[in-house]
Design a protein around this motif. Structure first.
Motif, PDB file in Angstrom:
ATOM      1  N   ASP A  40       1.152  -1.527   0.059  1.00  0.00           N
ATOM      2  CA  ASP A  40       0.120  -0.133  -0.014  1.00  0.00           C
ATOM      3  C   ASP A  40       0.986   0.812  -0.334  1.00  0.00           C
ATOM      4  O   ASP A  40       0.160   2.529  -0.637  1.00  0.00           O
ATOM      5  CB  ASP A  40      -1.188   0.326   0.686  1.00  0.00           C
ATOM      6  CG  ASP A  40      -2.070  -0.819   1.553  1.00  0.00           C
ATOM      7  OD1 ASP A  40      -2.531  -1.336  -0.028  1.00  0.00           O
ATOM      8  OD2 ASP A  40      -2.577  -1.054   2.239  1.00  0.00           O
ATOM      9  N   GLY A  41       1.913   1.336   1.013  1.00  0.00           N
ATOM     10  CA  GLY A  41       2.606   2.057   0.365  1.00  0.00           C
ATOM     11  C   GLY A  41       2.850   2.290  -0.749  1.00  0.00           C
ATOM     12  O   GLY A  41       3.527   3.580  -0.627  1.00  0.00           O
ATOM     13  N   VAL A  42       3.914   1.418  -1.212  1.00  0.00           N
ATOM     14  CA  VAL A  42       4.402   2.006  -2.640  1.00  0.00           C
ATOM     15  C   VAL A  42       3.731   2.345  -3.408  1.00  0.00           C
ATOM     16  O   VAL A  42       3.640   3.311  -4.550  1.00  0.00           O
ATOM     17  CB  VAL A  42       4.950   0.544  -2.736  1.00  0.00           C
ATOM     18  CG1 VAL A  42       5.536   0.839  -4.394  1.00  0.00           C
ATOM     19  CG2 VAL A  42       6.103   0.059  -2.544  1.00  0.00           C
ATOM     20  N   LYS A  43       2.038   1.614  -3.523  1.00  0.00           N
ATOM     21  CA  LYS A  43       1.434   2.643  -4.377  1.00  0.00           C
ATOM     22  C   LYS A  43       1.080   3.962  -4.345  1.00  0.00           C
ATOM     23  O   LYS A  43       0.752   4.412  -5.188  1.00  0.00           O
ATOM     24  CB  LYS A  43      -0.675   1.339  -4.799  1.00  0.00           C
ATOM     25  CG  LYS A  43       0.020   0.593  -4.628  1.00  0.00           C
ATOM     26  CD  LYS A  43      -1.620  -0.010  -5.067  1.00  0.00           C
ATOM     27  CE  LYS A  43      -1.898  -2.145  -5.250  1.00  0.00           C
ATOM     28  NZ  LYS A  43      -2.441  -3.098  -4.973  1.00  0.00           N
ATOM     29  N   ASN A  44       1.073   4.313  -3.144  1.00  0.00           N
ATOM     30  CA  ASN A  44       0.454   5.411  -2.512  1.00  0.00           C
ATOM     31  C   ASN A  44       1.790   6.432  -3.173  1.00  0.00           C
ATOM     32  O   ASN A  44       1.299   7.270  -3.222  1.00  0.00           O
ATOM     33  CB  ASN A  44       0.808   5.595  -0.805  1.00  0.00           C
ATOM     34  CG  ASN A  44      -0.875   4.937  -0.473  1.00  0.00           C
ATOM     35  OD1 ASN A  44      -1.956   5.169  -1.355  1.00  0.00           O
ATOM     36  ND2 ASN A  44      -0.885   4.267   0.297  1.00  0.00           N
ATOM     37  N   VAL A  45       2.525   6.003  -2.524  1.00  0.00           N
ATOM     38  CA  VAL A  45       3.906   6.985  -3.089  1.00  0.00           C
ATOM     39  C   VAL A  45       3.930   6.903  -4.970  1.00  0.00           C
ATOM     40  O   VAL A  45       4.278   7.771  -5.655  1.00  0.00           O
ATOM     41  CB  VAL A  45       5.069   6.260  -3.542  1.00  0.00           C
ATOM     42  CG1 VAL A  45       6.404   7.242  -4.013  1.00  0.00           C
ATOM     43  CG2 VAL A  45       5.334   6.161  -1.458  1.00  0.00           C
ATOM     44  N   GLY A  46       3.525   6.182  -5.460  1.00  0.00           N
ATOM     45  CA  GLY A  46       3.427   5.672  -6.774  1.00  0.00           C
ATOM     46  C   GLY A  46       2.697   6.841  -7.356  1.00  0.00           C
ATOM     47  O   GLY A  46       2.435   7.669  -8.277  1.00  0.00           O
ATOM     48  N   ASN A  47       1.389   6.625  -7.058  1.00  0.00           N
ATOM     49  CA  ASN A  47      -0.277   7.960  -7.086  1.00  0.00           C
ATOM     50  C   ASN A  47       0.538   9.145  -6.842  1.00  0.00           C
ATOM     51  O   ASN A  47      -0.158  10.228  -6.951  1.00  0.00           O
ATOM     52  CB  ASN A  47      -1.301   7.134  -5.810  1.00  0.00           C
ATOM     53  CG  ASN A  47      -1.817   6.523  -6.493  1.00  0.00           C
ATOM     54  OD1 ASN A  47      -1.679   6.037  -7.957  1.00  0.00           O
ATOM     55  ND2 ASN A  47      -2.535   5.341  -5.634  1.00  0.00           N
ATOM     56  N   PHE A  48       1.057   9.852  -5.373  1.00  0.00           N
ATOM     57  CA  PHE A  48       1.486  10.594  -5.721  1.00  0.00           C
ATOM     58  C   PHE A  48       2.522  11.361  -6.530  1.00  0.00           C
ATOM     59  O   PHE A  48       1.737  12.351  -6.902  1.00  0.00           O
ATOM     60  CB  PHE A  48       2.172  10.886  -4.561  1.00  0.00           C
ATOM     61  CG  PHE A  48       3.547  11.747  -3.851  1.00  0.00           C
ATOM     62  CD1 PHE A  48       2.310  13.202  -3.749  1.00  0.00           C
ATOM     63  CD2 PHE A  48       3.948  12.509  -4.234  1.00  0.00           C
ATOM     64  CE1 PHE A  48       3.105  14.203  -3.250  1.00  0.00           C
ATOM     65  CE2 PHE A  48       5.173  12.990  -4.063  1.00  0.00           C
ATOM     66  CZ  PHE A  48       3.860  14.957  -3.179  1.00  0.00           C
ATOM     67  N   PHE A  49       3.346  10.443  -6.997  1.00  0.00           N
ATOM     68  CA  PHE A  49       4.154  11.332  -8.006  1.00  0.00           C
ATOM     69  C   PHE A  49       3.470  11.246  -9.246  1.00  0.00           C
ATOM     70  O   PHE A  49       3.369  12.097 -10.295  1.00  0.00           O
ATOM     71  CB  PHE A  49       4.888  10.817  -8.341  1.00  0.00           C
ATOM     72  CG  PHE A  49       6.767  10.255  -7.530  1.00  0.00           C
ATOM     73  CD1 PHE A  49       6.780  11.186  -7.820  1.00  0.00           C
ATOM     74  CD2 PHE A  49       6.957   9.410  -6.406  1.00  0.00           C
ATOM     75  CE1 PHE A  49       7.847  12.048  -6.324  1.00  0.00           C
ATOM     76  CE2 PHE A  49       7.696   9.921  -5.191  1.00  0.00           C
ATOM     77  CZ  PHE A  49       8.494  11.339  -5.016  1.00  0.00           C
ATOM     78  N   ASP A  50       2.537  10.591  -9.697  1.00  0.00           N
ATOM     79  CA  ASP A  50       1.573  10.649 -10.628  1.00  0.00           C
ATOM     80  C   ASP A  50       0.708  11.612 -10.786  1.00  0.00           C
ATOM     81  O   ASP A  50       0.737  12.219 -11.617  1.00  0.00           O
ATOM     82  CB  ASP A  50       0.547   9.107 -11.072  1.00  0.00           C
ATOM     83  CG  ASP A  50       0.958   8.264 -11.453  1.00  0.00           C
ATOM     84  OD1 ASP A  50       1.948   8.092 -12.180  1.00  0.00           O
ATOM     85  OD2 ASP A  50      -0.015   6.879 -11.632  1.00  0.00           O
TER      86      ASP A  50
END
Length: 56
Positions: A40-50
């Motif tokens: 979930d943390g990795v996904k959220n970091v990806g969403n942030f940069f997107d």
């Protein structure tokens, strides 16, 4: 200092082995939960940069 680190590492490994052997079901639940948190943390970091780059 290096010797202290080595001792602490062995104590940590012994504790993890003890925890797994005494209650494997609980250890598996902890590992599963930790993995879910990491994913979930990795996904959220990806969403942030997107969102930052305007891809979303």
């Amino acid at each position: 200092m290096q010797r202290v680190k080595k001792i602490l590492l062995w104590v940590l490994v012994a504790f993890i082995a003890y925890a797994i052997f005494t209650s494997p079901d609980q250890a598996a639940d902890i590992l599963k939960t930790s993995g879910g948190i990491l994913v979930d943390g990795v996904k959220n970091v990806g969403n942030f940069f997107d969102a930052l780059l305007g891809r979303r």
